[in-house]
Design a protein around this motif. Structure first.
Motif, mmCIF file in Angstrom:
data_model
loop_
_atom_site.group_PDB
_atom_site.id
_atom_site.type_symbol
_atom_site.label_atom_id
_atom_site.label_comp_id
_atom_site.label_asym_id
_atom_site.label_seq_id
_atom_site.Cartn_x
_atom_site.Cartn_y
_atom_site.Cartn_z
ATOM 1 N N ARG A 141 0.810 -1.233 0.000
ATOM 2 C CA ARG A 141 0.000 0.000 0.000
ATOM 3 C C ARG A 141 0.845 1.287 0.000
ATOM 4 N NH1 ARG A 141 -1.873 -3.373 3.551
ATOM 5 N NH2 ARG A 141 -0.756 -2.228 5.160
ATOM 6 N N ALA A 142 2.157 1.165 -0.223
ATOM 7 C CA ALA A 142 3.008 2.365 -0.214
ATOM 8 C C ALA A 142 2.708 3.256 -1.408
ATOM 9 C CB ALA A 142 4.473 1.937 -0.276
ATOM 10 N N GLU A 210 6.269 5.114 4.919
ATOM 11 C CA GLU A 210 5.484 6.283 5.334
ATOM 12 C C GLU A 210 5.038 6.034 6.786
ATOM 13 O OE1 GLU A 210 2.256 6.935 2.142
ATOM 14 O OE2 GLU A 210 3.303 5.112 1.574
ATOM 15 N N GLN A 213 0.581 5.685 6.332
ATOM 16 C CA GLN A 213 0.419 5.493 4.888
ATOM 17 C C GLN A 213 -0.671 6.446 4.401
ATOM 18 O OE1 GLN A 213 -0.090 1.144 4.655
ATOM 19 N NE2 GLN A 213 2.013 1.111 3.854
#
Ligand code: PLZ
Length: 425
Positions: A141-142, A210, A213
């Motif tokens: 999900r980056a 992150e 995210q």
């Protein structure tokens, strides 16, 4: 609103269809002007802005000190190219970023570039030069950008489908996602497998994460995961890159989100709000890492443009001014309490989550339909909202941290109405 009432917008939309490729997805909003928490479109409609040009307006539209700094700079010169004629605003931004470094490092240096993606690319270049290793580890999900290297690092098909070949030596590991059943333990197990199956940790230059995210769904990384990654990096000589492009610059209350987790990264990447609306991004880190690249190995024509630097100095002053983080905390509480109430009343909502004032609602269904219906209904009511998440089912709130309680409450009322319309439809 009828087509006649939207005449000015319709004209721009038609021209957009004709001259701009469809690959850039666009809304129907055509902006005329913006101030604080509000935007007015070319047909005179007013909107409350909870999108902030995707997290670029943590100080709202047109903060006075930023606008004044840009105007004063514009009177002196617009461009030099830092590699041709140095100028003080560039160095001022780097000094302020060193002063705001989240950790013990004494000598912190900064490279300025034009965009978040370019900054991430440069963080990888620096990590590779410093370690002499090629590998990059990123997470499920980056989002790290749309350039060739960063599209390989970004984890959603829409950003890369049909646009390969992708950059090599980029490896993906799971990241925690408690709401959908991925624990810190599961994620760390995935990283262990990656190191057994695909890449030796001795070949990894950096991991990039992150702290919350962003595009991936406003998922705060659990502190125990971030601490464990820090240890793994220390154990294997891997550079820890903290991507604060969306979560940074005051969004979570502290200047950097990772401060709230209590981990010191090796490199910190910032962008978006940093330039207060002008294109600016940065890679900061300990001097010995930042100096790993030979002279001439970093740079760019426009990186650290004087106008953007003048803006950034004013932005960083505002973010570190007394009272800023207290106000962000009040905003966090106001939004969170209200979203919890909304979640309790509306069965569409699965989870309210976030860190500081970086808060979102994840809808239960793993499809974008209800989130799309909600953002569309909100738009009709005069509220700009963005969705995010791998499944497009998360509604994220990015109001300016300079908004008044009335503005925030009004936006939350409109959000609740819009969610109601979406559940009815
Ligand atoms: N890292 C964490 O959020 C940009 C981009 C939306 P640029 N996010 C919004 C889109 O559809 O392109 C982002 C980010 C994080 C890096 C970036 C990249 O920053 O300034 O867009 O290049």
């Amino acid at each position: 609103m009828s087509v006649e009432e939207r005449a000015a917008s319709e004209r721009v939309l038609a021209e957009r269809e004709r001259y701009v490729p469809r690959g850039v997805s666009t809304p129907t909003l055509v902006v005329d002007r913006a101030d604080g928490a509000h935007i007015w479109d070319v047909d005179g409609r007013q909107f409350l802005d909870f999108a902030g040009g995707i997290a670029c307006q943590n100080l709202g539209h047109g903060p006075e000190t930023v606008v004044r700094a840009v105007q004063e700079q514009a009177e002196r010169y617009l461009h030099q190219c830092f590699m041709v004629g140095m100028y003080e605003p560039y160095v001022d931004v780097c000094r302020r970023l060193a002063e705001l470094w989240p950790g013990d490092a004494k000598d912190v240096k900064t490279l300025l570039v034009n965009s978040g993606a370019e900054a991430i690319e440069n963080a990888v270049k620096i990590a590779r030069a410093a370690t002499g290793r090629p590998g990059v580890v990123v997470f499920d999900r980056a989002f790290h950008g749309r350039t060739n290297l960063t599209m390989a690092m970004t984890s959603k098909l829409v950003y890369k489908d049909k646009m390969g070949p992708l950059a090599p030596d980029v490896h993906r590991a799971p990241a925690p996602y408690p709401y959908r059943g991925v624990s810190t333990e599961d994620a760390l197990h995935g990283l262990e497998l990656l190191f057994k199956q695909d890449v030796s940790p001795d070949s990894v230059a950096c991991i990039v994460l992150e702290p919350v995210q962003g595009e991936g769904g406003f998922i705060p990384m659990p502190p125990d995961f971030v601490h464990a990654l820090r240890e793994i990096c220390d154990q294997h000589g891997i550079v820890y890159v903290d991507d604060e492009v969306q979560a940074g610059c005051g969004r979570t209350g502290s200047v950097w989100a990772i401060e709230r987790i209590g981990v010191e990264p090796d490199l910190l990447v910032s962008g978006k709000t940093l330039g207060g609306g002008l294109p600016l991004a940065a890679v900061s880190g300990r001097a010995e890492l930042m100096d790993a690249v030979h002279p001439g190995g970093l740079g760019g024509t426009f990186g650290g443009n004087p106008l953007a630097c003048a803006a950034a100095v004013a932005v960083l002053d505002a973010l570190s001014a007394p009272g800023f983080s207290e106000r962000a905390e009040q905003i966090e509480r106001l939004i969170r309490d209200r979203l919890d109430e909304i979640a309790a009343r509306n069965p569409l909502v699965g989870e309210v989550r976030g860190l500081g004032a970086m808060i979102a609602l994840e809808l239960r269904e793993k499809t974008p339909d209800a989130a799309k219906a909600t953002t569309a209904a909100a738009f009709d009511k005069g509220l700009l909202l963005l969705s995010c998440g791998l499944y497009g089912n998360v509604i994220r709130l990015l109001p300016p941290l300079t908004a008044t309680n009335d503005e925030l409450e009004r936006g939350l009322d409109l959000l609740e109405e819009a969610l109601g319309d979406a559940s009815a439809g």
